[in-house]
Design a protein around this motif. Structure first.
Motif, mmCIF file in Angstrom:
data_model
loop_
_atom_site.group_PDB
_atom_site.id
_atom_site.type_symbol
_atom_site.label_atom_id
_atom_site.label_comp_id
_atom_site.label_asym_id
_atom_site.label_seq_id
_atom_site.Cartn_x
_atom_site.Cartn_y
_atom_site.Cartn_z
ATOM 1 N N LYS A 1 -8.611 -5.467 -3.608
ATOM 2 C CA LYS A 1 -8.815 -3.751 -3.333
ATOM 3 C C LYS A 1 -6.698 -2.888 -4.021
ATOM 4 C CE LYS A 1 -10.688 -4.162 0.741
ATOM 5 N NZ LYS A 1 -11.082 -3.585 1.625
ATOM 6 N N VAL A 2 -5.836 -4.112 -3.823
ATOM 7 C CA VAL A 2 -4.681 -3.229 -4.060
ATOM 8 C C VAL A 2 -4.472 -3.078 -5.596
ATOM 9 C CG1 VAL A 2 -1.562 -4.025 -4.457
ATOM 10 C CG2 VAL A 2 -3.160 -4.211 -2.430
ATOM 11 N N ALA B 1 -5.939 2.974 -10.345
ATOM 12 C CA ALA B 1 -6.824 4.182 -9.560
ATOM 13 C C ALA B 1 -5.425 5.633 -9.858
ATOM 14 C CB ALA B 1 -7.310 3.993 -8.449
ATOM 15 N N LYS B 2 -4.359 4.746 -9.452
ATOM 16 C CA LYS B 2 -3.494 5.829 -9.520
ATOM 17 C C LYS B 2 -2.842 5.880 -10.390
ATOM 18 C CE LYS B 2 -2.949 5.704 -4.265
ATOM 19 N NZ LYS B 2 -3.818 5.252 -4.004
ATOM 20 N N SER C 1 -6.430 -0.102 -6.176
ATOM 21 C CA SER C 1 -5.778 1.172 -5.975
ATOM 22 C C SER C 1 -4.234 1.755 -7.142
ATOM 23 C CB SER C 1 -5.076 1.134 -4.565
ATOM 24 O OG SER C 1 -4.058 1.686 -3.955
ATOM 25 N N GLU D 1 1.116 -1.449 -0.201
ATOM 26 C CA GLU D 1 0.409 0.269 0.562
ATOM 27 C C GLU D 1 0.566 1.747 0.340
ATOM 28 O OE1 GLU D 1 -2.384 -1.147 3.074
ATOM 29 O OE2 GLU D 1 -3.939 -1.698 2.718
ATOM 30 N N THR E 1 -8.279 -8.251 -0.589
ATOM 31 C CA THR E 1 -7.050 -7.403 0.206
ATOM 32 C C THR E 1 -6.137 -7.254 -1.666
ATOM 33 O OG1 THR E 1 -7.330 -8.138 2.016
ATOM 34 C CG2 THR E 1 -4.582 -6.924 1.134
ATOM 35 N N ILE F 1 2.645 1.564 -3.240
ATOM 36 C CA ILE F 1 1.760 1.745 -4.560
ATOM 37 C C ILE F 1 1.577 3.421 -4.676
ATOM 38 C CG2 ILE F 1 -0.749 1.956 -5.422
ATOM 39 C CD1 ILE F 1 0.142 -1.501 -4.535
ATOM 40 N N ALA F 2 1.658 3.681 -3.462
ATOM 41 C CA ALA F 2 1.159 5.532 -3.386
ATOM 42 C C ALA F 2 2.377 6.397 -3.758
ATOM 43 C CB ALA F 2 0.888 5.661 -1.957
#
Length: 307
Positions: free
Chosen positions: A212-213, A219-220, A216, A170, A209, A173-174
């Protein structure tokens, strides 16, 4: 070799140093092939002094060796994983383990996240409990790479389980432009995508999970890279029968244990234009030669890029 400076510093400042570590995955107590005996010899060569090997990591003999040490002496304790209580962080074992000592230095970045007896448990009994120079060096590198990255930045996240890497994933990925997924956790992601995974390691509790990863990352605008072909085996063993199949074609009764050559080529091409690469965990079961090619081929490519 990297452990030599902090060990010398401790010795030069009057400490009597007992080094502890683990090796392999012993199943039922001590096994000769997992003894740290050869490490004591090599550590002595690196330090330029005699390093005595303790017969155990707990007990009266260890305590007696410690009592007989002089300032600057270094001994090596036997493999902590010869006891199942080590990974369970069992309180009684921890107390025995810590008993002969006064303070604790953790210089093992690669195991600092594990709540085991020799990493977390002993901090309840020994004070001060501090990080060493090597652990600090790795933290400095990691912080510098993430807080002030030279882009494009990629992360390679391997290892066996999504559950132990989810917070890492997480966070990366950010920050990253590309994230490569490797190791056993690949198959939780593949199953989350609706693909058959045979008898590969899958954490069913973490399928949502994984979804969701992936969402995410999309989306990014982060390129999330999963292997397209897999080295599979009919058994978890170094001499198992193997074959390479497409990621969506893993048959029943076979398990994925490494990236295939197509995946390795794809990963290497994806990393070619990156200026910063953070790597945590292998691509496959690299302890077995048959399943080490994915890990070492990527390592060779990164070595060439950095040169």
């Amino acid at each position: 070799r990297a452990s030599v400076p902090p060990l010398k510093d401790l010795g030069e400042n009057g400490a009597k140093v007992a080094v502890c570590s683990h090796l392999g995955r012993p199943k039922e107590g001590p096994e000769d092939k997992f003894s740290l005996g050869p490490c004591a010899t090599r550590l002595g060569e690196c330090l330029g002094q005699d390093v005595k090997m303790a017969p155990d990591c707990i007990g009266a003999e260890v305590a007696s060796m410690v009592d007989g040490m002089s300032n600057g002496d270094v001994i090596l304790l036997e493999n902590t994983r010869f006891y199942k209580e080590e990974e369970k962080n069992e309180a009684g074992f921890v107390e025995k383990f810590a008993a002969p000592f006064d303070m604790f230095v953790n210089d093992a970045f690669g195991t600092a996240h594990r709540a085991h007896a020799s990493t977390e448990g002993v901090t309840k009994f020994l004070s001060p409990a501090v990080s060493g120079f090597l652990l600090q060096k790795e933290l400095d590198y990691l912080d510098g790479a993430i807080s002030k990255p030279v882009t494009p930045m990629a992360a390679i996240v391997g290892g066996s389980k999504v559950s132990s890497k989810i917070t890492v994933l997480e966070a990366l990925i950010a920050k990253c432009n590309k994230v490569v997924i490797g190791g056993g956790m690949v198959f939780t992601f593949l199953k989350a995508k609706g693909l058959a995974t045979g008898s590969s390691l899958v954490e069913d509790d973490f399928l949502e999970t994984a979804k969701k990863v992936m969402a995410s990352a999309e989306a990014k605008g982060v390129e999330l890279i999963l292997p397209t072909d897999i080295v599979i085996a009919d058994n978890f063993a170094p001499d198992a029968n193997t074959q390479v199949v497409k990621a969506e074609e893993i048959p029943d009764g076979w398990m994925g244990l490494d990236n295939g050559p197509e995946s390795t080529k794809m990963i290497n091409e994806a990393l070619a234009d990156c200026k910063t690469v953070i790597w945590n965990g292998p691509m496959g079961v690299f302890e077995f030669d048959a399943f080490a090619k994915g890990t070492f081929a990527v390592a060779d490519t990164l070595a060439e890029i950095t040169e």
